[in-house]
Design a protein around this motif. Structure first.
Motif, PDB file in Angstrom:
ATOM      1  N   ALA A 185       0.802  -1.218   0.000  1.00 40.85           N
ATOM      2  CA  ALA A 185       0.000   0.000   0.000  1.00 40.85           C
ATOM      3  C   ALA A 185       0.836   1.270   0.000  1.00 40.85           C
ATOM      4  CB  ALA A 185      -0.930   0.006   1.213  1.00 40.85           C
ATOM      5  N   GLY A 186       2.170   1.134  -0.128  1.00 43.71           N
ATOM      6  CA  GLY A 186       3.027   2.319  -0.199  1.00 43.71           C
ATOM      7  C   GLY A 186       3.069   2.883  -1.606  1.00 43.71           C
ATOM      8  N   TYR A 187       3.906   3.910  -1.783  1.00 47.96           N
ATOM      9  CA  TYR A 187       3.872   4.602  -3.070  1.00 47.96           C
ATOM     10  C   TYR A 187       4.368   3.733  -4.214  1.00 47.96           C
ATOM     11  CZ  TYR A 187       8.932   5.616  -3.018  1.00 47.96           C
ATOM     12  OH  TYR A 187      10.303   5.509  -3.022  1.00 47.96           O
ATOM     13  N   ILE A 188       5.281   2.792  -3.978  1.00 41.42           N
ATOM     14  CA  ILE A 188       5.778   1.948  -5.065  1.00 41.42           C
ATOM     15  C   ILE A 188       4.665   1.039  -5.584  1.00 41.42           C
ATOM     16  CG2 ILE A 188       7.429   0.145  -5.698  1.00 41.42           C
ATOM     17  CD1 ILE A 188       9.375   1.350  -3.676  1.00 41.42           C
ATOM     18  N   GLY A 189       3.949   0.398  -4.664  1.00 38.38           N
ATOM     19  CA  GLY A 189       2.840  -0.453  -5.077  1.00 38.38           C
ATOM     20  C   GLY A 189       1.756   0.329  -5.798  1.00 38.38           C
ATOM     21  N   VAL A 190       1.429   1.509  -5.278  1.00 36.51           N
ATOM     22  CA  VAL A 190       0.398   2.348  -5.883  1.00 36.51           C
ATOM     23  C   VAL A 190       0.807   2.783  -7.284  1.00 36.51           C
ATOM     24  CG1 VAL A 190      -0.745   4.603  -5.709  1.00 36.51           C
ATOM     25  CG2 VAL A 190      -0.581   3.126  -3.700  1.00 36.51           C
ATOM     26  N   GLU A 191       2.064   3.175  -7.446  1.00 31.42           N
ATOM     27  CA  GLU A 191       2.540   3.608  -8.760  1.00 31.42           C
ATOM     28  C   GLU A 191       2.509   2.469  -9.765  1.00 31.42           C
ATOM     29  OE1 GLU A 191       5.586   7.259  -7.611  1.00 31.42           O
ATOM     30  OE2 GLU A 191       6.374   5.226  -7.748  1.00 31.42           O
ATOM     31  N   MET A 192       3.015   1.317  -9.380  1.00 32.20           N
ATOM     32  CA  MET A 192       3.103   0.203 -10.324  1.00 32.20           C
ATOM     33  C   MET A 192       1.724  -0.359 -10.667  1.00 32.20           C
ATOM     34  SD  MET A 192       6.658  -1.681  -9.309  1.00 32.20           S
ATOM     35  CE  MET A 192       8.188  -0.816  -9.740  1.00 32.20           C
ATOM     36  N   ALA A 193       0.840  -0.431  -9.685  1.00 29.61           N
ATOM     37  CA  ALA A 193      -0.520  -0.875  -9.960  1.00 29.61           C
ATOM     38  C   ALA A 193      -1.197   0.087 -10.926  1.00 29.61           C
ATOM     39  CB  ALA A 193      -1.316  -0.971  -8.656  1.00 29.61           C
ATOM     40  N   GLY A 194      -1.013   1.376 -10.709  1.00 28.77           N
ATOM     41  CA  GLY A 194      -1.632   2.375 -11.573  1.00 28.77           C
ATOM     42  C   GLY A 194      -1.107   2.337 -12.989  1.00 28.77           C
ATOM     43  N   MET A 195       0.200   2.174 -13.156  1.00 33.69           N
ATOM     44  CA  MET A 195       0.790   2.121 -14.490  1.00 33.69           C
ATOM     45  C   MET A 195       0.301   0.895 -15.252  1.00 33.69           C
ATOM     46  SD  MET A 195       4.747   3.418 -13.923  1.00 33.69           S
ATOM     47  CE  MET A 195       5.136   2.277 -12.605  1.00 33.69           C
ATOM     48  N   LEU A 196       0.334  -0.253 -14.591  1.00 33.20           N
ATOM     49  CA  LEU A 196      -0.078  -1.488 -15.253  1.00 33.20           C
ATOM     50  C   LEU A 196      -1.550  -1.441 -15.657  1.00 33.20           C
ATOM     51  CD1 LEU A 196       1.851  -3.929 -12.926  1.00 33.20           C
ATOM     52  CD2 LEU A 196       2.170  -3.789 -15.398  1.00 33.20           C
ATOM     53  N   HIS A 197      -2.382  -0.912 -14.784  1.00 34.55           N
ATOM     54  CA  HIS A 197      -3.812  -0.803 -15.094  1.00 34.55           C
ATOM     55  C   HIS A 197      -4.031   0.110 -16.299  1.00 34.55           C
ATOM     56  CE1 HIS A 197      -8.133  -0.501 -14.508  1.00 34.55           C
ATOM     57  NE2 HIS A 197      -8.014   0.817 -14.543  1.00 34.55           N
TER      58      HIS A 197
END
Length: 465
Positions: A185-197
Protein backbone atom coordinates in the motif's frame (compact mmCIF):
# COMPACT_ATOMS: atom_id res chain seq x y z
CA UNK A 1 54.02 -9.70 0.65
CA UNK A 2 50.62 -7.98 0.68
CA UNK A 3 50.13 -5.25 -1.92
CA UNK A 4 50.33 -1.63 -0.74
CA UNK A 5 46.80 -0.29 -0.10
CA UNK A 6 45.41 2.58 -2.10
CA UNK A 7 45.00 5.74 -0.04
CA UNK A 8 42.51 8.58 -0.28
CA UNK A 9 40.89 11.40 1.65
CA UNK A 10 37.36 10.20 1.04
CA UNK A 11 36.11 6.71 0.31
CA UNK A 12 32.51 6.49 -0.86
CA UNK A 13 30.94 3.03 -0.69
CA UNK A 14 28.02 2.96 -3.09
CA UNK A 15 27.61 4.28 -6.62
CA UNK A 16 24.09 5.63 -6.33
CA UNK A 17 23.02 9.22 -6.84
CA UNK A 18 23.72 10.32 -3.26
CA UNK A 19 27.15 8.75 -2.89
CA UNK A 20 28.37 9.90 -6.28
CA UNK A 21 27.06 13.44 -5.74
CA UNK A 22 29.10 13.62 -2.54
CA UNK A 23 32.17 12.06 -4.16
CA UNK A 24 32.14 14.42 -7.14
CA UNK A 25 31.55 17.51 -5.00
CA UNK A 26 34.40 16.59 -2.64
CA UNK A 27 36.80 16.06 -5.53
CA UNK A 28 35.84 18.73 -8.07
CA UNK A 29 35.00 21.62 -5.75
CA UNK A 30 37.04 20.91 -2.64
CA UNK A 31 40.12 19.13 -4.00
CA UNK A 32 39.83 15.90 -2.02
CA UNK A 33 41.30 12.67 -3.31
CA UNK A 34 38.24 10.43 -3.70
CA UNK A 35 37.65 6.76 -4.44
CA UNK A 36 34.20 5.32 -5.04
CA UNK A 37 33.25 1.63 -4.85
CA UNK A 38 30.31 0.05 -6.68
CA UNK A 39 29.77 -3.53 -7.86
CA UNK A 40 26.67 -2.92 -9.97
CA UNK A 41 25.59 -0.34 -12.55
CA UNK A 42 26.21 3.29 -11.65
CA UNK A 43 23.29 5.42 -10.57
CA UNK A 44 21.88 3.13 -7.92
CA UNK A 45 18.21 2.28 -7.49
CA UNK A 46 16.90 5.55 -8.93
CA UNK A 47 18.58 5.30 -12.31
CA UNK A 48 18.39 1.55 -12.81
CA UNK A 49 15.30 0.16 -11.06
CA UNK A 50 13.56 3.20 -9.61
CA UNK A 51 12.67 6.80 -10.41
CA UNK A 52 14.00 6.96 -13.97
CA UNK A 53 12.53 3.80 -15.58
CA UNK A 54 9.43 4.26 -13.40
CA UNK A 55 8.76 7.77 -14.73
CA UNK A 56 9.33 6.62 -18.32
CA UNK A 57 6.76 3.86 -17.76
CA UNK A 58 4.39 6.33 -16.10
CA UNK A 59 4.70 8.54 -19.18
CA UNK A 60 3.65 5.60 -21.36
CA UNK A 61 0.69 4.93 -19.06
CA UNK A 62 -0.32 8.60 -19.19
CA UNK A 63 -0.24 8.51 -22.99
CA UNK A 64 -2.50 5.44 -22.91
CA UNK A 65 -4.95 7.42 -20.77
CA UNK A 66 -4.78 10.40 -23.14
CA UNK A 67 -5.55 8.17 -26.13
CA UNK A 68 -8.70 6.95 -24.37
CA UNK A 69 -9.70 10.49 -23.42
CA UNK A 70 -9.05 11.94 -26.89
CA UNK A 71 -12.50 10.89 -28.11
CA UNK A 72 -14.12 13.44 -25.81
CA UNK A 73 -12.23 16.17 -27.67
CA UNK A 74 -13.35 15.00 -31.07
CA UNK A 75 -10.43 12.78 -32.05
CA UNK A 76 -10.86 9.32 -33.51
CA UNK A 77 -7.74 7.43 -32.45
CA UNK A 78 -7.61 3.87 -33.71
CA UNK A 79 -5.00 1.56 -32.18
CA UNK A 80 -3.89 -0.92 -34.84
CA UNK A 81 -1.94 -3.06 -32.35
CA UNK A 82 -1.71 -3.49 -28.57
CA UNK A 83 0.91 -1.62 -26.57
CA UNK A 84 4.37 -2.82 -27.64
CA UNK A 85 5.72 -3.77 -24.22
CA UNK A 86 8.88 -5.59 -25.49
CA UNK A 87 9.82 -2.68 -27.77
CA UNK A 88 9.16 -0.16 -25.03
CA UNK A 89 11.25 -2.13 -22.49
CA UNK A 90 14.16 -2.36 -24.92
CA UNK A 91 14.11 1.37 -25.57
CA UNK A 92 13.78 2.14 -21.84
CA UNK A 93 16.78 -0.09 -21.07
CA UNK A 94 18.86 1.70 -23.71
CA UNK A 95 18.03 5.05 -22.10
CA UNK A 96 19.10 3.77 -18.67
CA UNK A 97 22.31 2.40 -20.15
CA UNK A 98 23.11 5.82 -21.60
CA UNK A 99 22.66 7.31 -18.15
CA UNK A 100 25.06 4.71 -16.69
CA UNK A 101 27.64 5.91 -19.19
CA UNK A 102 27.05 9.56 -18.31
CA UNK A 103 27.64 8.77 -14.63
CA UNK A 104 30.95 7.09 -15.49
CA UNK A 105 32.06 10.03 -17.64
CA UNK A 106 31.22 12.48 -14.88
CA UNK A 107 33.36 10.55 -12.41
CA UNK A 108 36.29 10.68 -14.84
CA UNK A 109 35.74 14.38 -15.44
CA UNK A 110 35.73 15.11 -11.70
CA UNK A 111 38.74 12.85 -11.05
CA UNK A 112 36.96 10.32 -8.84
CA UNK A 113 38.58 6.88 -9.06
CA UNK A 114 36.03 4.10 -9.45
CA UNK A 115 36.60 0.57 -8.13
CA UNK A 116 34.15 -1.99 -9.51
CA UNK A 117 33.59 -4.35 -6.62
CA UNK A 118 32.25 -4.87 -3.08
CA UNK A 119 33.75 -3.26 0.00
CA UNK A 120 34.10 -4.76 3.46
CA UNK A 121 35.49 -2.96 6.51
CA UNK A 122 38.75 -4.18 8.00
CA UNK A 123 38.77 -1.29 10.48
CA UNK A 124 37.32 2.21 10.57
CA UNK A 125 39.95 3.56 8.15
CA UNK A 126 40.48 0.59 5.83
CA UNK A 127 38.29 -1.58 3.64
CA UNK A 128 38.97 -4.56 1.45
CA UNK A 129 37.37 -4.37 -1.99
CA UNK A 130 36.64 -7.65 -3.72
CA UNK A 131 36.70 -6.60 -7.34
CA UNK A 132 34.20 -7.94 -9.86
CA UNK A 133 37.04 -9.87 -11.53
CA UNK A 134 37.82 -11.68 -8.24
CA UNK A 135 40.96 -9.74 -7.30
CA UNK A 136 41.24 -7.83 -4.04
CA UNK A 137 42.26 -4.24 -3.33
CA UNK A 138 42.66 -2.62 0.07
CA UNK A 139 41.84 1.06 0.50
CA UNK A 140 42.82 3.33 3.40
CA UNK A 141 40.74 6.45 3.82
CA UNK A 142 40.68 9.39 6.21
CA UNK A 143 36.90 9.55 5.93
CA UNK A 144 34.39 6.97 4.73
CA UNK A 145 30.85 7.50 3.48
CA UNK A 146 28.38 4.60 3.40
CA UNK A 147 25.82 5.23 0.66
CA UNK A 148 24.91 1.69 -0.37
CA UNK A 149 21.15 2.17 -0.73
CA UNK A 150 18.66 -0.61 -0.15
CA UNK A 151 16.89 -3.53 -1.77
CA UNK A 152 13.22 -4.62 -1.97
CA UNK A 153 12.05 -7.49 0.20
CA UNK A 154 9.74 -10.47 -0.19
CA UNK A 155 7.40 -11.74 2.54
CA UNK A 156 8.17 -14.99 4.41
CA UNK A 157 5.33 -16.95 2.82
CA UNK A 158 5.48 -20.25 0.90
CA UNK A 159 6.35 -19.76 -2.75
CA UNK A 160 7.29 -16.07 -2.61
CA UNK A 161 10.97 -16.54 -3.50
CA UNK A 162 10.21 -19.01 -6.26
CA UNK A 163 7.17 -17.39 -7.89
CA UNK A 164 7.01 -13.67 -7.06
CA UNK A 165 8.91 -10.56 -8.09
CA UNK A 166 9.73 -7.24 -6.40
CA UNK A 167 9.94 -3.77 -7.92
CA UNK A 168 13.38 -4.73 -9.25
CA UNK A 169 11.80 -7.63 -11.12
CA UNK A 170 9.13 -5.34 -12.55
CA UNK A 171 11.79 -3.66 -14.70
CA UNK A 172 12.98 -7.05 -15.94
CA UNK A 173 9.60 -8.11 -17.33
CA UNK A 174 9.98 -8.71 -21.07
CA UNK A 175 6.25 -9.28 -21.57
CA UNK A 176 3.37 -7.27 -20.15
CA UNK A 177 1.45 -9.18 -17.47
CA UNK A 178 -2.09 -9.96 -18.59
CA UNK A 179 -3.28 -10.52 -15.03
CA UNK A 180 -1.16 -9.46 -12.07
CA UNK A 181 -1.45 -9.41 -8.30
CA UNK A 182 0.21 -6.36 -6.69
CA UNK A 183 0.76 -6.29 -2.93
CA UNK A 184 1.80 -3.19 -0.99
CA UNK A 185 0.00 0.00 0.00
CA UNK A 186 3.03 2.32 -0.20
CA UNK A 187 3.87 4.60 -3.07
CA UNK A 188 5.78 1.95 -5.07
CA UNK A 189 2.84 -0.45 -5.08
CA UNK A 190 0.40 2.35 -5.88
CA UNK A 191 2.54 3.61 -8.76
CA UNK A 192 3.10 0.20 -10.32
CA UNK A 193 -0.52 -0.87 -9.96
CA UNK A 194 -1.63 2.37 -11.57
CA UNK A 195 0.79 2.12 -14.49
CA UNK A 196 -0.08 -1.49 -15.25
CA UNK A 197 -3.81 -0.80 -15.09
CA UNK A 198 -3.52 2.20 -17.44
CA UNK A 199 -1.53 0.10 -19.91
CA UNK A 200 -4.23 -2.57 -19.99
CA UNK A 201 -3.20 -5.25 -17.50
CA UNK A 202 -5.87 -6.76 -15.26
CA UNK A 203 -4.61 -5.62 -11.86
CA UNK A 204 -5.63 -7.14 -8.54
CA UNK A 205 -4.31 -4.83 -5.83
CA UNK A 206 -4.11 -6.27 -2.31
CA UNK A 207 -3.85 -3.95 0.71
CA UNK A 208 -4.06 -4.68 4.44
CA UNK A 209 -6.34 -1.77 5.34
CA UNK A 210 -9.13 0.23 3.69
CA UNK A 211 -6.90 2.83 2.05
CA UNK A 212 -3.35 3.00 0.73
CA UNK A 213 -0.61 5.67 0.99
CA UNK A 214 -1.26 5.58 4.74
CA UNK A 215 1.68 7.84 5.63
CA UNK A 216 0.08 10.61 3.54
CA UNK A 217 -2.67 13.02 4.52
CA UNK A 218 -6.14 11.42 4.87
CA UNK A 219 -7.34 13.51 1.90
CA UNK A 220 -4.77 11.80 -0.31
CA UNK A 221 -5.49 8.33 1.05
CA UNK A 222 -9.23 8.59 0.51
CA UNK A 223 -9.23 10.31 -2.89
CA UNK A 224 -6.64 8.08 -4.56
CA UNK A 225 -8.25 4.93 -3.20
CA UNK A 226 -11.64 6.08 -4.51
CA UNK A 227 -10.14 6.96 -7.88
CA UNK A 228 -8.48 3.57 -8.37
CA UNK A 229 -11.82 1.91 -7.69
CA UNK A 230 -13.58 4.33 -10.11
CA UNK A 231 -11.08 3.49 -12.82
CA UNK A 232 -12.00 -0.18 -12.53
CA UNK A 233 -9.00 -1.62 -10.72
CA UNK A 234 -9.70 -4.76 -8.66
CA UNK A 235 -8.90 -3.44 -5.19
CA UNK A 236 -8.96 -6.06 -2.41
CA UNK A 237 -9.09 -4.35 0.98
CA UNK A 238 -8.07 -5.99 4.26
CA UNK A 239 -6.37 -8.75 2.36
CA UNK A 240 -3.03 -10.51 2.08
CA UNK A 241 -1.49 -13.29 0.00
CA UNK A 242 -0.57 -16.26 2.18
CA UNK A 243 0.79 -18.76 -0.39
CA UNK A 244 1.93 -18.88 -4.01
CA UNK A 245 2.10 -22.05 -6.12
CA UNK A 246 2.97 -22.91 -9.69
CA UNK A 247 -0.30 -23.57 -11.54
CA UNK A 248 1.37 -24.51 -14.82
CA UNK A 249 1.20 -22.79 -18.23
CA UNK A 250 2.99 -19.78 -16.79
CA UNK A 251 0.28 -19.18 -14.20
CA UNK A 252 0.64 -18.72 -10.45
CA UNK A 253 -1.99 -19.91 -8.01
CA UNK A 254 -2.25 -17.54 -5.07
CA UNK A 255 -4.02 -18.21 -1.80
CA UNK A 256 -5.50 -15.02 -0.40
CA UNK A 257 -6.83 -14.06 3.02
CA UNK A 258 -9.70 -11.68 2.20
CA UNK A 259 -10.78 -10.20 5.53
CA UNK A 260 -10.61 -13.61 7.20
CA UNK A 261 -11.98 -15.59 4.28
CA UNK A 262 -9.60 -17.80 2.27
CA UNK A 263 -9.85 -17.74 -1.53
CA UNK A 264 -7.62 -18.77 -4.43
CA UNK A 265 -6.92 -17.04 -7.73
CA UNK A 266 -4.69 -17.59 -10.76
CA UNK A 267 -2.52 -14.78 -12.16
CA UNK A 268 0.52 -14.75 -14.42
CA UNK A 269 2.59 -12.41 -12.21
CA UNK A 270 2.80 -11.65 -8.48
CA UNK A 271 4.51 -8.39 -7.50
CA UNK A 272 5.37 -7.47 -3.91
CA UNK A 273 6.12 -3.85 -3.01
CA UNK A 274 6.07 -4.22 0.75
CA UNK A 275 9.25 -2.46 1.83
CA UNK A 276 13.00 -2.18 1.47
CA UNK A 277 16.04 -2.99 3.61
CA UNK A 278 19.45 -1.27 3.65
CA UNK A 279 22.20 -3.06 1.73
CA UNK A 280 24.56 -3.29 4.72
CA UNK A 281 24.85 -7.02 5.42
CA UNK A 282 28.08 -7.56 3.49
CA UNK A 283 29.88 -4.42 4.76
CA UNK A 284 31.19 -5.90 8.00
CA UNK A 285 29.91 -2.93 10.00
CA UNK A 286 29.98 -5.05 13.16
CA UNK A 287 33.78 -4.96 12.96
CA UNK A 288 33.80 -1.21 13.52
CA UNK A 289 30.93 -1.12 16.02
CA UNK A 290 28.55 0.85 13.84
CA UNK A 291 25.13 1.34 15.44
CA UNK A 292 21.96 0.45 13.53
CA UNK A 293 18.27 0.68 14.38
CA UNK A 294 15.80 -2.20 14.56
CA UNK A 295 15.40 -2.15 10.76
CA UNK A 296 19.17 -2.28 10.14
CA UNK A 297 19.39 1.37 9.09
CA UNK A 298 22.62 3.03 10.16
CA UNK A 299 21.98 5.61 12.87
CA UNK A 300 23.05 9.14 11.96
CA UNK A 301 22.63 12.64 13.37
CA UNK A 302 21.65 15.70 11.35
CA UNK A 303 25.22 15.99 10.03
CA UNK A 304 25.17 12.38 8.70
CA UNK A 305 27.65 11.39 11.44
CA UNK A 306 27.48 7.81 12.68
CA UNK A 307 28.61 6.76 16.15
CA UNK A 308 32.06 5.95 14.71
CA UNK A 309 34.38 8.89 14.13
CA UNK A 310 35.01 9.69 10.45
CA UNK A 311 32.33 7.25 9.24
CA UNK A 312 29.22 8.79 7.67
CA UNK A 313 26.03 7.47 6.10
CA UNK A 314 23.26 8.87 3.94
CA UNK A 315 20.41 7.87 1.65
CA UNK A 316 18.41 4.67 2.01
CA UNK A 317 21.12 3.07 4.16
CA UNK A 318 20.60 5.45 7.09
CA UNK A 319 17.71 6.32 9.40
CA UNK A 320 17.21 9.93 8.27
CA UNK A 321 13.68 9.01 7.22
CA UNK A 322 13.41 10.23 3.61
CA UNK A 323 14.24 7.53 1.07
CA UNK A 324 14.23 9.94 -1.87
CA UNK A 325 16.99 10.43 -4.45
CA UNK A 326 17.11 14.26 -4.30
CA UNK A 327 17.37 14.04 -0.51
CA UNK A 328 20.42 11.77 -0.75
CA UNK A 329 22.02 14.04 -3.38
CA UNK A 330 21.45 17.17 -1.28
CA UNK A 331 22.72 15.50 1.89
CA UNK A 332 25.78 14.18 0.06
CA UNK A 333 26.75 17.59 -1.29
CA UNK A 334 26.24 19.25 2.08
CA UNK A 335 28.42 16.59 3.69
CA UNK A 336 31.22 17.11 1.17
CA UNK A 337 31.15 20.83 1.88
CA UNK A 338 31.35 20.27 5.61
CA UNK A 339 34.13 17.68 5.48
CA UNK A 340 36.34 19.24 2.83
CA UNK A 341 35.10 22.77 2.09
CA UNK A 342 35.29 24.39 5.51
CA UNK A 343 31.50 24.71 5.76
CA UNK A 344 31.43 23.58 9.35
CA UNK A 345 27.68 23.74 9.90
CA UNK A 346 26.59 22.47 6.48
CA UNK A 347 23.84 19.87 6.74
CA UNK A 348 20.55 19.06 5.10
CA UNK A 349 17.45 20.25 6.95
CA UNK A 350 15.07 17.29 6.88
CA UNK A 351 11.92 19.40 7.06
CA UNK A 352 9.46 20.54 4.40
CA UNK A 353 10.83 18.17 1.79
CA UNK A 354 8.41 17.91 -1.15
CA UNK A 355 7.59 14.51 -2.58
CA UNK A 356 5.42 13.23 -5.40
CA UNK A 357 3.67 9.92 -6.00
CA UNK A 358 3.29 9.15 -9.69
CA UNK A 359 -0.10 7.58 -9.19
CA UNK A 360 -3.07 8.06 -11.51
CA UNK A 361 -3.66 10.92 -10.76
CA UNK A 362 -0.44 12.39 -9.43
CA UNK A 363 -0.05 13.23 -5.74
CA UNK A 364 2.12 15.96 -4.24
CA UNK A 365 2.88 16.46 -0.55
CA UNK A 366 5.06 18.72 1.60
CA UNK A 367 5.14 19.31 5.34
CA UNK A 368 2.80 17.95 7.98
CA UNK A 369 -0.34 15.94 7.43
CA UNK A 370 -3.47 17.18 9.19
CA UNK A 371 -3.20 14.59 12.02
CA UNK A 372 0.48 15.49 12.51
CA UNK A 373 -0.30 19.20 12.57
CA UNK A 374 -3.10 18.75 15.10
CA UNK A 375 -0.83 16.71 17.32
CA UNK A 376 1.94 19.32 17.14
CA UNK A 377 -0.04 22.57 17.18
CA UNK A 378 -3.44 21.64 18.60
CA UNK A 379 -6.24 24.14 18.08
CA UNK A 380 -3.97 26.73 16.46
CA UNK A 381 -4.18 25.05 13.05
CA UNK A 382 -6.58 26.05 10.29
CA UNK A 383 -7.45 23.93 7.27
CA UNK A 384 -8.28 25.18 3.78
CA UNK A 385 -9.53 22.48 1.44
CA UNK A 386 -11.18 22.19 -1.95
CA UNK A 387 -12.19 19.51 -4.45
CA UNK A 388 -13.12 20.32 -8.03
CA UNK A 389 -13.08 19.10 -11.61
CA UNK A 390 -10.11 20.31 -13.64
CA UNK A 391 -10.98 22.03 -16.91
CA UNK A 392 -9.26 19.24 -18.82
CA UNK A 393 -12.20 17.00 -17.96
CA UNK A 394 -14.88 19.53 -19.00
CA UNK A 395 -15.43 17.80 -22.35
CA UNK A 396 -15.85 14.34 -20.84
CA UNK A 397 -18.76 12.39 -19.48
CA UNK A 398 -19.22 12.56 -15.72
CA UNK A 399 -18.10 8.97 -15.18
CA UNK A 400 -14.80 9.69 -16.99
CA UNK A 401 -13.79 12.74 -14.99
CA UNK A 402 -10.80 12.44 -12.67
CA UNK A 403 -10.56 14.20 -9.30
CA UNK A 404 -8.58 17.23 -8.21
CA UNK A 405 -8.26 18.00 -4.49
CA UNK A 406 -6.06 20.44 -2.56
CA UNK A 407 -5.48 20.98 1.15
CA UNK A 408 -3.54 23.79 2.85
CA UNK A 409 -2.67 23.38 6.53
CA UNK A 410 -1.88 26.59 8.43
CA UNK A 411 -0.63 27.23 11.96
CA UNK A 412 -0.83 30.22 14.30
CA UNK A 413 -2.30 33.73 13.99
CA UNK A 414 -0.20 34.49 10.90
CA UNK A 415 -1.39 31.27 9.27
CA UNK A 416 2.07 29.98 8.44
CA UNK A 417 1.66 27.11 6.01
CA UNK A 418 2.96 23.89 7.55
CA UNK A 419 1.45 21.37 5.12
CA UNK A 420 0.29 21.25 1.51
CA UNK A 421 -1.28 18.18 -0.07
CA UNK A 422 -2.48 18.12 -3.67
CA UNK A 423 -3.93 15.54 -6.01
CA UNK A 424 -4.68 15.89 -9.70
CA UNK A 425 -3.18 16.57 -13.11
CA UNK A 426 0.28 18.14 -13.02
CA UNK A 427 0.69 17.92 -9.23
CA UNK A 428 4.40 17.13 -9.50
CA UNK A 429 5.20 20.26 -11.48
CA UNK A 430 2.86 22.39 -9.33
CA UNK A 431 4.42 21.28 -6.06
CA UNK A 432 7.99 22.10 -7.07
CA UNK A 433 7.20 25.82 -7.18
CA UNK A 434 4.94 25.89 -4.15
CA UNK A 435 7.55 23.87 -2.26
CA UNK A 436 9.98 26.78 -2.56
CA UNK A 437 7.42 29.13 -1.02
CA UNK A 438 6.67 26.83 1.88
CA UNK A 439 10.37 26.23 2.51
CA UNK A 440 10.74 30.01 2.79
CA UNK A 441 7.99 30.16 5.45
CA UNK A 442 5.06 31.31 3.32
CA UNK A 443 1.78 32.23 4.98
CA UNK A 444 -1.75 31.95 3.67
CA UNK A 445 -1.66 35.72 3.09
CA UNK A 446 1.41 35.26 0.87
CA UNK A 447 -0.55 32.79 -1.22
CA UNK A 448 -3.53 35.16 -1.33
CA UNK A 449 -1.31 38.05 -2.44
CA UNK A 450 -0.18 36.11 -5.51
CA UNK A 451 -2.33 36.90 -8.55
CA UNK A 452 -3.86 33.75 -9.99
CA UNK A 453 -3.03 32.33 -13.40
CA UNK A 454 -6.27 31.53 -15.18
CA UNK A 455 -7.42 29.00 -16.20
CA UNK A 456 -5.19 26.46 -14.44
CA UNK A 457 -5.87 24.10 -11.56
CA UNK A 458 -3.09 25.61 -9.41
CA UNK A 459 -4.89 28.96 -9.21
CA UNK A 460 -7.09 27.32 -6.57
CA UNK A 461 -4.09 27.33 -4.24
CA UNK A 462 -3.91 31.16 -4.29
CA UNK A 463 -7.66 31.82 -4.24
CA UNK A 464 -8.84 29.33 -1.63
CA UNK A 465 -11.13 30.64 1.14
Amino acid sequence: MAPVPKECDYLVIGGGSGGLASARRASSKHGAKVIAVEHQRLGGTCVNVGCVPKKVTWNAASIAETIKEAKAYGFSVKETAPFDWPGFVKKRAAYVERLNGIYAKNLDKDKVELLRGRARFLNKHEVQVTMNDGSEVNVKAKKVLIAVGGYPTLPPIPGAKEHAITSDGFFELTQQPKKIAVVGAGYIGVEMAGMLHALGSEVHFFIRHDTFLRTFDPLIQEKVTEEYIRQGMHLHKRSSITKIEDAGNGQKKITVDLNGKEETMEVDTVLFAIGRKPEVDSLGIDKIGLEVDDKSHIKVDKYQNTNVENIYALGDACNAGFELTPVAIAAGRKLAGRLFGGLNDAHLVYENIPSVVFAHPEVGSIGLTEPQAREKYGDTIKIYQTSFTAMYYSMMEQEDKGPTAYKIICEGPNERIVGLHILGLGSGEILQGFGVAIKMGATKQDFDNCVAIHPVSAEELVTMT
